[in-house]
Scaffold this motif. Structure first.
Motif: not given
Ligand SMILES: [Mg+2]
Ligand SMILES: Nc1ncnc2c1ncn2[C@@H]1O[C@H](COP(=O)(O)OP(=O)(O)OP(=O)(O)O)[C@@H](O)[C@H]1O
Lengths: 270, 222
Positions: A57, A187-188
């Protein structure tokens, strides 16, 4: 490396879309990114995988300039992003420089972060109208086109609280695209979603890969998806790239011991 | 002096008290408007994190909150002229009340702003929004609904504090009741009426603020 050793601009013949050059990030005594070097070429789809806390991240947040940099320089399209030239050397970028430099980057978050007081359409129009200064009609047309693309046009007047997670994430993708970024960060984006709606979001990303010349950097825990759509996979371990390679080769034939361990651990969990 | 309630007298003084009520409402309204704007300015200034500004401002706010309003009213009205600042009772009173309550409201705003999730700031930044737009279009609209209850309490607070303006001769309810009392030597009716008027105006305000909050939330789609 001395600051004066960093070029003010990358040479014409060596200009990846993104270049992390010795990028270091730490929180107090904790070094999260350790002298990271990473190039992403134009139009490339790079996936970042790795254990929790490995700094995935953080890489995206650094590129979105949501975090300050502690060492090194990030270049975007040949120009420094985190720094600006002053009297022939690079100094930390000020807010004004950042606003110009990051305009070609867009980001989607794990928890969508839609503006709750705006409808889906208003969320998409906000940036084009307020930041780019587009006339309302043009911003609306652009936003509707994108909501159509992500399959959310019939929900355009709904507030986020009335949308499912998958729907919110698709609106968030449309919102980011409405700024016409050259680089997209994910991000995810499927981690907070129920399994049955993950597909509607990954399909949108698939579409982007096939139909747009965007440069993309994606963090995901979905190995199958990463293998399918990435040009390259980077495996992060403790703030460093432990191994990277072309997606198919990376998954079929990982070289490093830690990579093998990680991949078999994820496989076991699936 | 008599302790018998006289209706005739009550009706006779009612119009005068009604006029004074208008002044009380005016004073509350103006004072509150000043407090709302100034409070927001303080809250935003404190958020800049620029020490040379925030440290003295924080101290000043703390100082104003820990000293009585009536002292501040006296201060502006009586001490001001010694420094060549001569202000009318109304102006002095509005400055003192507005300033006093702005310190409380800035705290309400601060809490409201801090309740806006970090992801909202980051989404605004990822869209490359200016700081100004981020506040005006993203953060403040979301900070508003949770602040309304607190803002309502201070609206009632200001309203109930307006009698302090009588000490510098602003013709609001309290000062008018005092005047009636000293002219007629009857205090029972005027003071009772003042109490009833305050009660009748305070009570619905709380209910109104709840309605208002619900309305704002609906308006903002939340
Ligand atoms: Mg992360
Ligand atoms: N604001 C912060 N303050 C202190 N430490 C932080 C902060 N943000 C991240 N960290 C730490 O930095 C490290 C890397 O965090 P990061 O979020 O990049 O990991 P990640 O690889 O994305 O993990 P995950 O898979 O759990 O999302 C972690 O140890 C985390 O605790």
């Amino acid at each position: 490396m001395e600051m004066s050793a960093y070029p003010l601009e990358l040479p014409e013949d060596d200009r990846p879309m993104v270049r992390f050059m010795n990028v270091t990030k730490s929180y107090g005594a904790l070094t999260v990114l350790d002298q990271l070097n990473l190039d992403i070429t134009r139009g490339e789809m790079v996936t970042v995988i790795g254990p929790s806390g490995s700094g995935k991240t953080t890489v995206l947040r650094m590129l979105m300039t949501l975090e300050t940099i502690n060492g090194g320089v990030i270049y975007v399209d040949g120009k420094p992003l985190t720094h600006m030239p002053k009297n022939g050397v690079l100094v930390p970028a000020n807010e004004r420089y950042l606003r110009k430099a990051r305009s070609m980057i867009g980001m989607c978050f794990q928890h969508f972060n839609l503006f709750p007081h705006m409808t889906a359409l208003q969320n998409c129009m906000e940036g084009p109208v307020q930041v780019l200064g587009l006339p309302k009609a043009e911003a609306r047309a652009r936003s509707e086109e994108l909501l159509e693309m992500v399959g959310m046009i019939d929900k355009k007047d709904q507030y986020p609280s009335r949308l499912s997670g998958g729907q919110q994430q698709r609106v968030a993708i449309a919102r980011a695209l409405a700024m016409r970024p050259k680089i997209m960060l994910f991000d995810e984006v499927t981690s907070a979603l129920d399994p049955e709606v993950i597909g509607e979001v990954t399909n949108v990303i698939r579409k982007l890969v096939n139909e747009h010349d965007l440069t993309m950097l994606m963090v995901t825990h979905q190995m199958g998806f990463a293998r399918d759509i990435s040009d390259r996979v980077c495996f992060f371990y403790q703030g460093r790239i432990e191994e990277q390679g072309e997606a198919e080769a990376f998954f079929t034939n990982p070289q490093r011991e830690r990579t093998k361990q990680f991949l078999s651990a994820v496989k076991a969990a699936d | 002096m008599s302790f018998q309630w006289k209706w005739e007298f009550t009706w006779a003084i009612l119009p005068r008290l009604m006029w004074a009520t208008v002044n009380t409402l005016l004073a509350s309204g103006i004072g509150y408007a000043i407090a709302m704007v100034l409070g927001l300015v303080f809250a935003l200034l404190l958020r800049t994190g620029w020490k040379p500004l925030t440290l003295p401002l924080r101290e000043a706010i703390e100082f104003i909150r820990s000293t009585p309003l009536v002292l501040q009213i006296f201060f502006v009205f009586y001490v001001g002229p010694q420094f060549g600042v001569r202000l009318s009772p109304w102006v002095s009173g509005m400055i003192a009340i507005g300033l006093h309550y702005s310190c409380y409201l800035s705290e309400v705003y601060r809490a409201g702003i801090e309740a806006v999730p970090r992801g909202q700031w980051e989404a605004a930044r990822a869209l490359n929004m200016s700081t100004r737009d981020t506040y005006m279009r993203i953060v403040i609209p979301q900070a508003l609904p949770p602040s309304i209850a607190g803002m309502g309490n201070y609206l009632v607070g200001i309203f109930k504090d307006t009698p302090m303006l009588s000490v510098i001769g602003v013709a609001e309810l309290m000062q008018t009741a005092n005047a009636i009392g000293s002219e007629t030597y009857r205090f029972l009716e005027p003071y009772t009426l003042v109490g009833v008027i305050f009660l009748l105006l305070s009570l619905p305000t709380a209910a109104f603020m709840r309605q208002f909050e619900a309305w704002v939330r609906r308006k903002l789609g939340m």
